[in-house]
Design a protein around this motif. Structure first.
Motif, mmCIF file in Angstrom:
data_model
loop_
_atom_site.group_PDB
_atom_site.id
_atom_site.type_symbol
_atom_site.label_atom_id
_atom_site.label_comp_id
_atom_site.label_asym_id
_atom_site.label_seq_id
_atom_site.Cartn_x
_atom_site.Cartn_y
_atom_site.Cartn_z
ATOM 1 N N ALA A 42 0.831 -1.209 0.000
ATOM 2 C CA ALA A 42 0.000 0.000 0.000
ATOM 3 C C ALA A 42 0.865 1.257 0.000
ATOM 4 C CB ALA A 42 -0.930 -0.003 1.207
ATOM 5 N N PHE A 43 1.935 1.261 0.795
ATOM 6 C CA PHE A 43 2.836 2.418 0.792
ATOM 7 C C PHE A 43 3.526 2.577 -0.556
ATOM 8 C CE2 PHE A 43 3.085 1.895 5.581
ATOM 9 C CZ PHE A 43 2.339 3.024 5.831
ATOM 10 N N GLU A 44 3.914 1.458 -1.145
ATOM 11 C CA GLU A 44 4.558 1.509 -2.459
ATOM 12 C C GLU A 44 3.579 2.079 -3.498
ATOM 13 O OE1 GLU A 44 7.681 1.610 -3.806
ATOM 14 O OE2 GLU A 44 8.174 -0.485 -3.491
ATOM 15 N N PHE A 45 2.323 1.683 -3.413
ATOM 16 C CA PHE A 45 1.292 2.235 -4.295
ATOM 17 C C PHE A 45 1.203 3.749 -4.148
ATOM 18 C CE2 PHE A 45 -3.175 3.705 -4.095
ATOM 19 C CZ PHE A 45 -3.449 3.738 -5.461
ATOM 20 N N LEU A 46 1.199 4.233 -2.916
ATOM 21 C CA LEU A 46 1.097 5.677 -2.691
ATOM 22 C C LEU A 46 2.321 6.424 -3.218
ATOM 23 C CD1 LEU A 46 -0.405 5.686 0.914
ATOM 24 C CD2 LEU A 46 -1.572 6.234 -1.229
ATOM 25 N N VAL A 47 3.500 5.884 -2.986
ATOM 26 C CA VAL A 47 4.720 6.567 -3.440
ATOM 27 C C VAL A 47 4.788 6.575 -4.961
ATOM 28 C CG1 VAL A 47 7.240 6.508 -3.374
ATOM 29 C CG2 VAL A 47 5.948 6.088 -1.306
ATOM 30 N N TRP A 48 4.432 5.460 -5.603
ATOM 31 C CA TRP A 48 4.417 5.434 -7.070
ATOM 32 C C TRP A 48 3.344 6.393 -7.600
ATOM 33 C CZ3 TRP A 48 7.870 4.116 -10.457
ATOM 34 C CH2 TRP A 48 8.812 3.153 -10.151
ATOM 35 N N GLY A 49 2.238 6.534 -6.877
ATOM 36 C CA GLY A 49 1.211 7.490 -7.290
ATOM 37 C C GLY A 49 1.730 8.916 -7.281
ATOM 38 N N VAL A 50 2.514 9.261 -6.266
ATOM 39 C CA VAL A 50 3.074 10.617 -6.181
ATOM 40 C C VAL A 50 4.074 10.851 -7.310
ATOM 41 C CG1 VAL A 50 4.520 12.140 -4.774
ATOM 42 C CG2 VAL A 50 2.674 10.845 -3.713
ATOM 43 N N THR A 51 4.984 9.903 -7.530
ATOM 44 C CA THR A 51 5.972 10.107 -8.602
ATOM 45 C C THR A 51 5.310 10.062 -9.978
ATOM 46 O OG1 THR A 51 6.583 7.756 -8.584
ATOM 47 C CG2 THR A 51 7.921 9.263 -7.248
ATOM 48 N N SER A 52 4.225 9.306 -10.113
ATOM 49 C CA SER A 52 3.485 9.305 -11.378
ATOM 50 C C SER A 52 2.855 10.664 -11.635
ATOM 51 C CB SER A 52 2.395 8.242 -11.365
ATOM 52 O OG SER A 52 2.948 6.975 -11.308
#
Length: 164
Positions: A120-130
């Protein structure tokens, strides 16, 4: 050049990818060695996601520096969005799988739950960089469109004859 914020997020993505890789491998090994069933596809999917992340970060960060001809801004955006989608599917699927278990205890269950949290944290971080990647590409007008309408750099294709 990437901003320090994006570089910090990339480092966090890489660290979390290795954590997810370790947790998923531990749970998959337990299923494959200590039980009569193979590891669940949800665990295998997060295992794949972590490997895909490591390869994606290597391409996103190293291609512009060492292989600029294969570095395309739309490929970066595609990899960013693919990672967002993969981690979203992965942590949701594993959390649903864990919620349907009759019992969940011990270090294997704790590792699977931690796998969900890190996913879930990885999803959020990739969402920000996306978001940053899409914003930068929209602001720049997608780099492959910048030279539209300009003459090619090779020079004129035809030349008039001086005989007349």
């Amino acid at each position: 050049m990437a901003s320090p914020i994006v570089l910090g997020l990339r480092a966090a993505q890489l660290v979390m990818a290795f954590v997810i890789l370790g947790l998923s491998a531990y749970v998959a090994n337990w299923y494959n060695v200590d039980t009569l069933t193979s590891s669940p596809s949800q665990i295998n999917w997060l295992l794949f996601c972590s490997l895909f992340t490591i390869i994606s970060i290597a391409y996103i960060e190293l291609a512009p520096r060492f292989m600029p001809k294969v570095a395309h801004p739309m490929a970066f955006v595609g990899l960013e969005l693919a990672n967002v989608l993969f981690y979203f599917a992965g942590f949701i699927a594993l959390s649903v799988f864990i919620s349907k278990l009759l019992f969940c205890r011990g270090s294997v269950c704790g590792s699977a739950r931690a796998d969900v949290a890190f996913g879930a944290f990885e999803f959020l971080v990739w969402g920000v960089t996306s978001f940053f990647a899409v914003r930068d590409n929209l602001k720049g007008g997608f780099n492959f469109r910048r030279n539209r309408g300009q003459a090619p750099l090779a020079g004129p294709q035809m030349k008039e004859s001086q005989l007349a």
